[in-house]
Design a protein around this motif. Structure first.
Motif, short mmCIF file in Angstrom:
data_model
loop_
_atom_site.label_atom_id
_atom_site.label_comp_id
_atom_site.label_asym_id
_atom_site.label_seq_id
_atom_site.Cartn_x
_atom_site.Cartn_y
_atom_site.Cartn_z
N GLU A 52 20.05 -1.83 5.02
CA GLU A 52 19.15 -1.50 4.16
C GLU A 52 18.65 0.68 4.20
O GLU A 52 19.12 0.66 3.43
N GLN A 53 18.72 0.62 5.44
CA GLN A 53 18.24 2.33 6.39
C GLN A 53 19.87 2.91 5.55
O GLN A 53 19.87 3.95 5.31
N LEU A 58 22.67 7.22 2.94
CA LEU A 58 23.08 7.54 1.77
C LEU A 58 23.01 7.75 1.08
O LEU A 58 23.82 9.21 0.30
N GLU A 59 21.57 6.98 0.07
CA GLU A 59 21.78 7.80 -1.22
C GLU A 59 20.90 8.98 -0.89
O GLU A 59 20.67 10.61 -1.54
N ALA A 60 20.29 9.45 0.57
CA ALA A 60 19.51 11.30 0.58
C ALA A 60 20.78 11.87 1.27
O ALA A 60 20.43 12.58 0.33
N ASP A 61 21.66 11.77 1.72
CA ASP A 61 23.03 12.33 1.71
C ASP A 61 23.30 12.60 0.76
O ASP A 61 23.87 13.57 0.44
N LYS A 67 21.97 18.36 -4.51
CA LYS A 67 21.55 19.88 -4.80
C LYS A 67 21.89 21.35 -4.42
O LYS A 67 21.50 22.05 -4.65
N ARG A 68 22.75 20.69 -2.70
CA ARG A 68 23.76 21.71 -2.18
C ARG A 68 24.61 22.69 -3.76
O ARG A 68 24.49 23.45 -3.67
N MET A 69 25.25 21.13 -4.34
CA MET A 69 26.42 21.70 -5.49
C MET A 69 25.02 22.20 -6.30
O MET A 69 25.85 23.32 -6.51
N ASP A 70 24.19 21.82 -6.51
CA ASP A 70 23.22 22.09 -7.48
C ASP A 70 22.62 24.35 -7.31
O ASP A 70 23.26 25.53 -8.05
#
Length: 225
Positions: A52-53, A58-61, A67-70
């Protein structure tokens, strides 16, 4: 337990003390098995928690990547807006179209900024953009050629090199900002990333159009020869 079973156990207990020991051993075996099962369950619970962690990481990455692409898209759009006026100035200066430095349609914002001159840069763009242009102008000199493309590690005295070239005393965070702007203004031809062993570095993935001879140059060269 049925009456028959109770009777049998009572009879056995009365008749032979060994049966008591066997019963005790059986209980101990069952207790041990229960402990083993509880340990297995606890281990599986820990594994589930770990998985789960990992999913959360992975979801955070993934969110960070989005966000970086945006931000990259926003930075490119902003850069294009910032240099629109500068392009008009370049077009006015080179209205006859004979200047070899006239930007082509496929030039990146970084290439366009590199030909407008220091005065225009100081007037129209941010300090990070100006430093990014300086880094781009020295790219062939500072980077190292590899089979995978030119690389420039920040650990290779980049702060000192950029400080000297811009006549500034730069902090590392200013150098990193310039590298991120290089990535944005180059539209991904140069990327800024962190390597496990070598730390932060820039890598060139594609050649810049401004570094390649135009069809007009090729034709002129052919005629001359």
């Amino acid at each position: 337990m049925s009456n028959t079973t109770i009777s049998e156990v009572s009879s056995t207990l009365d008749g032979d003390n060994i049966s008591i020991n066997e019963l005790a051993e059986h209980i101990q075996l069952l207790t041990g098995r229960i402990d083993d099962l509880e340990q297995e369950v606890a281990t599986k619970d820990e594994r589930i928690d770990d998985l789960e962690q990992q999913v959360e990481n992975l979801e955070a990455d993934h969110n960070t990547h989005d966000k970086r692409m945006d931000a990259l898209g926003t930075g490119i759009a902003s850069a294009n807006d910032d240099i629109a006026e500068l392009e008009d100035r370049i077009d006015a200066t080179d209205s006859d179209g004979s200047d070899s430095n006239t930007p082509a349609d496929d030039w990146t914002p970084l290439e366009r900024l590199s030909i407008i001159g220091d005065d225009a840069l100081d007037e129209h763009v941010s300090a990070s953009d100006r430093r990014a242009v300086t880094l781009f102008e020295h790219w062939d000199e500072w980077s190292t050629k590899t089979p995978q493309g030119n690389l420039l590690k920040t650990s290779d005295s980049l702060k000192s090199l950029l400080s000297t070239a811009t006549d500034e005393h730069l902090a590392w965070k200013q150098v990193y900002r310039a590298c991120r702007r290089v990535e944005q203004l180059s539209k991904g031809r140069l990327t800024f990333f962190q390597h496990d062993k070598h730390g932060w570095m820039l890598k060139q993935h594609r050649k810049f159009s401004s570094a390649q001879p135009s069809s007009a140059d090729v034709t002129a060269s052919s005629v001359t020869t």
